[in-house]
Design an enzyme around this catalytic site. Structure first.
Site, short mmCIF file in Angstrom:
data_model
loop_
_atom_site.label_atom_id
_atom_site.label_comp_id
_atom_site.label_asym_id
_atom_site.label_seq_id
_atom_site.Cartn_x
_atom_site.Cartn_y
_atom_site.Cartn_z
N ASN A 1 0.80 -1.23 0.00
CA ASN A 1 0.00 0.00 0.00
C ASN A 1 0.83 1.28 0.00
O ASN A 1 0.35 2.32 -0.42
CB ASN A 1 -1.03 -0.01 1.14
CG ASN A 1 -0.42 0.00 2.49
OD1 ASN A 1 0.72 -0.44 2.67
ND2 ASN A 1 -1.13 0.51 3.47
N GLU B 1 4.79 -3.79 12.18
CA GLU B 1 3.75 -2.75 12.13
C GLU B 1 2.60 -3.32 11.31
O GLU B 1 2.81 -3.75 10.17
CB GLU B 1 4.28 -1.45 11.52
CG GLU B 1 5.19 -0.67 12.46
CD GLU B 1 4.59 -0.32 13.81
OE1 GLU B 1 3.35 -0.19 13.93
OE2 GLU B 1 5.37 -0.21 14.79
N CYS C 1 -3.04 1.77 6.55
CA CYS C 1 -3.15 1.22 7.91
C CYS C 1 -3.74 2.27 8.85
O CYS C 1 -4.35 1.94 9.85
CB CYS C 1 -1.80 0.75 8.40
SG CYS C 1 -0.55 2.03 8.27
N GLU D 1 8.99 3.03 14.23
CA GLU D 1 9.80 3.28 13.05
C GLU D 1 9.91 4.78 12.84
O GLU D 1 9.19 5.56 13.44
CB GLU D 1 9.15 2.65 11.81
CG GLU D 1 9.00 1.15 11.93
CD GLU D 1 8.73 0.48 10.60
OE1 GLU D 1 7.56 0.34 10.25
OE2 GLU D 1 9.70 0.11 9.92
P1 NAP Z 1 0.50 -9.11 4.03
O1 NAP Z 1 -0.34 -9.97 3.18
O2 NAP Z 1 0.72 -9.49 5.45
O3 NAP Z 1 1.88 -8.97 3.26
C1 NAP Z 1 2.93 -8.16 3.74
C2 NAP Z 1 4.26 -8.74 3.27
O4 NAP Z 1 4.48 -10.00 3.91
C3 NAP Z 1 4.29 -9.01 1.76
O5 NAP Z 1 5.58 -8.75 1.28
C4 NAP Z 1 3.98 -10.50 1.70
O6 NAP Z 1 4.42 -11.12 0.52
C5 NAP Z 1 4.76 -10.99 2.92
N1 NAP Z 1 4.35 -12.31 3.42
C6 NAP Z 1 3.18 -12.95 3.22
N2 NAP Z 1 3.20 -14.16 3.85
C7 NAP Z 1 4.41 -14.26 4.45
C8 NAP Z 1 5.04 -15.27 5.26
N3 NAP Z 1 4.43 -16.41 5.55
N4 NAP Z 1 6.28 -15.03 5.73
C9 NAP Z 1 6.91 -13.87 5.45
N5 NAP Z 1 6.37 -12.89 4.67
C10 NAP Z 1 5.14 -13.08 4.19
O7 NAP Z 1 -0.05 -7.61 4.05
P2 NAP Z 1 -0.50 -6.71 2.80
O8 NAP Z 1 -1.82 -7.21 2.33
O9 NAP Z 1 0.63 -6.59 1.82
O10 NAP Z 1 -0.65 -5.28 3.47
C11 NAP Z 1 -1.83 -4.83 4.05
C12 NAP Z 1 -1.71 -4.82 5.57
O11 NAP Z 1 -0.57 -4.07 5.95
C13 NAP Z 1 -2.89 -4.16 6.25
O12 NAP Z 1 -3.28 -4.94 7.36
C14 NAP Z 1 -2.31 -2.83 6.73
O13 NAP Z 1 -2.95 -2.28 7.85
C15 NAP Z 1 -0.91 -3.21 7.03
N6 NAP Z 1 -0.04 -2.02 7.02
C16 NAP Z 1 0.44 -1.56 8.22
C17 NAP Z 1 1.23 -0.42 8.26
C18 NAP Z 1 1.78 0.08 9.57
O14 NAP Z 1 2.80 0.76 9.54
N7 NAP Z 1 1.16 -0.22 10.68
C19 NAP Z 1 1.54 0.26 7.07
C20 NAP Z 1 1.02 -0.22 5.87
C21 NAP Z 1 0.24 -1.38 5.87
P3 NAP Z 1 3.43 -11.30 -0.74
O15 NAP Z 1 3.03 -9.94 -1.16
O16 NAP Z 1 4.27 -11.99 -1.74
O17 NAP Z 1 2.27 -12.10 -0.25
#
Ligand code: NAP
Length: 483
Positions: A152, A250, A284, A464
């Protein structure tokens, strides 16, 4: 034919040993392939970690000022390529071009901020109880660190991890989200052009359960910084804890904006709509819940609907478009399913609530901006992160009730209060369970020099950005020099 993007390992652009690629698609036109990314394996990860390990000793000895010069150079190059990087971001994950440009310039600011950190102190002198001894601390890098990022904020988040990791002397393996790997490849190209030495920054694309997991489990990875969903974060935490390595997470939010009786309603409406709908609600820190005091509820609702009706949605590359598509089919279905549950729970849809119809929208993952009311705070849509352009209006009778509703979720990332009463603002700062607290401002919004992170299940309670980043990316050595 779409361009193929390679891994970057030990200073070379390389294909994965798998010989396979995955397509990164444009969510505005799902038939358009933005780029072909390497479908890497644990073997590629191992090669990248070996390169990072081999480079760690020499990079740690490079002065902070010299490391900073590379970051300054990367900032200049990124600034020069802002249009290209932003357009790639818009095509790859859908946010509008002005938002993508804003994010890219945030990346530039982050690089310059951390470049300056190379000249700041990395320890303290502490008085000893023995007059013949000098005690001091020295911050040292962790070694090779894995940075796992979401789609995102495909420029800002990789940079807000890479820049502090590198300036404090760590070597890096970046695994970007599969939905945003082309944009991330452009950032790595910029670091290569800025002269990052070989092995110091490595880049491996591929699925989370292949590349991400292999990184988290690799014995030579000494730190893991992750931003993404709670489900993935929890799994990473378990593995990292069992390996005894430092980790930082995060994750999601369920961010409230409280609208108080005496506030500037136009300001509140503006910030609630921006917080809920900008980036198609895929932040997020997005505003999921507007909690409104009874005496201003009807007026606020009317003004909010008036503004939501003006939202133009479509391909984020087009001028005049305010809101782009949702990133992919899975995300679209997840938001639609929460909307459906909201309807079944008796929620009233005041606006939107479905995919838009018409030729213009048939090839993309579009969703109407959606406003709900009449939903109990305990309903699933008021408890789970939506991550789409949806906001629920919740009516309350007092500020105390508003605080209670705001806090009664498992997340604690950001929260806003709209008020003109300083005492009520200060009460909110004391009572609200959130890492990012905003008065008369949108729930979304961060600055590079200020710490960022959540409370409760939104975070591993680390921070961070700003000076706080040094806490994660270094360890402290306490040195006693005895005469
Ligand atoms: P996600 O599905 O958890 O993916 C995040 C990263 O983790 C991607 O690079 C993903 O790879 C990787 N990943 C997936 N499964 C994994 C595993 N088993 N082991 C290690 N890495 C793995 O999250 P997203 O859909 O990309 O992002 C949306 C989420 O991020 C929302 O919940 C949002 O709130 C949160 N977010 C939080 C912040 C903050 O600072 N608090 C900022 C931005 C977003 P792939 O893409 O290849 O699956």
């Amino acid at each position: 034919m779409a361009q193929e993007y390679l891994n970057y390992i030990n200073g070379e652009w390389k294909r994965s040993v798998s010989g396979k690629t995955v397509d990164s698609l444009n969510p505005a036109y799902i038939h358009e392939i933005v780029g072909k990314l390497q479908a890497s394996t644990a073997e590629d990860v191992d090669e990248a970690v070996k390169a990072a390990k081999a480079a760690a000793r020499s990079w740690r000895k490079v002065s902070g000022a010299e490391r900073g010069n590379i970051l300054y150079k990367a900032a200049d190059i990124l600034e020069g390529r802002v249009d290209e990087v932003a357009a790639t971001m818009t095509r790859e994950m859908g946010k509008t071009l002005p938002e993508a440009k804003g994010e890219t310039m945030r990346g530039v600011a982050l690089l310059r901020y951390y470049a300056g950190e190379g000249m700041r102190k990395v320890g303290d002198v502490i008085p000893s109880m023995d007059g013949n001894t000098m005690i001091y601390t020295k911050r040292v890098p962790l070694g090779p660190v894995a940075l796992i990022t979401p789609w995102n904020f495909p420029v800002a988040i990789p940079i807000w991890k890479m820049a502090p990791a590198l300036i404090y002397g760590n070597t890096v393996i970046l695994k970007p989200a599969s939905e945003a790997g082309v944009t991330a490849a452009k950032i790595v190209e910029i670091f290569a052009e800025a002269g990052i030495p070989k092995g110091v920054l490595n880049f491996v694309t591929g699925g989370g359960s292949d590349v991400g997991q292999a990184l988290v489990e690799h014995p030579d990875v000494h730190g893991i910084s992750f931003t993404g969903s709670n489900a993935t974060g929890k799994r990473i935490a378990q593995t990292a804890a069992s390996r005894g390595v430092k980790y930082q997470l995060e994750m999601g939010g369920k961010n409230p904006a409280i609208v108080d009786e005496d506030c500037d309603l136009d300001l509140a409406v503006n910030h609630v709509v921006n917080g809920a709908m900008k980036s198609t609600g895929q932040k997020c820190t997005a505003t999921d819940r507007a909690i409104i005091l009874r005496s201003v509820y009807d007026q606020f609702k009317e003004k909010l609907l008036e503004k939501v009706r003006t939202i133009t949605y479509g391909d984020g590359m087009e001028e005049g478009i305010w809101m782009g598509p949702v990133v992919n089919e899975a995300q679209l279905n997840s938001v639609l399913s929460l909307i459906e549950k909201g309807k079944q729970a008796g929620g009233k849809v005041l606006f939107g609530g479905k995919r838009p119809e018409g030729d213009r929208y048939k090839d993309g993952y579009y969703l109407e901006p959606t406003v709900f009311e009449n939903l109990h705070p305990n309903e699933e849509i008021n408890q789970e992160e939506i991550f789409g352009p949806v906001v629920v209006l919740i009516l309350v009778d007092s500020l105390e009730e508003a605080f209670q509703v705001a806090n009664d979720v498992r997340f604690g990332l950001s929260a806003s209060l709209f008020t003109n009463d300083i005492n009520r603002a200060l009460d909110f700062v004391d009572e609200i369970e959130a890492g990012m607290v905003r008065i008369n401002g949108e729930t979304a919004g961060v600055e590079p020099q200020a710490p960022f992170g959540g409370m409760k299940e939104s975070s591993s309670h680390s921070r961070e950005q700003g000076e706080a980043a040094i806490e994660f990316y270094t360890s402290i050595k306490t040195v006693a020099l005895c005469r």
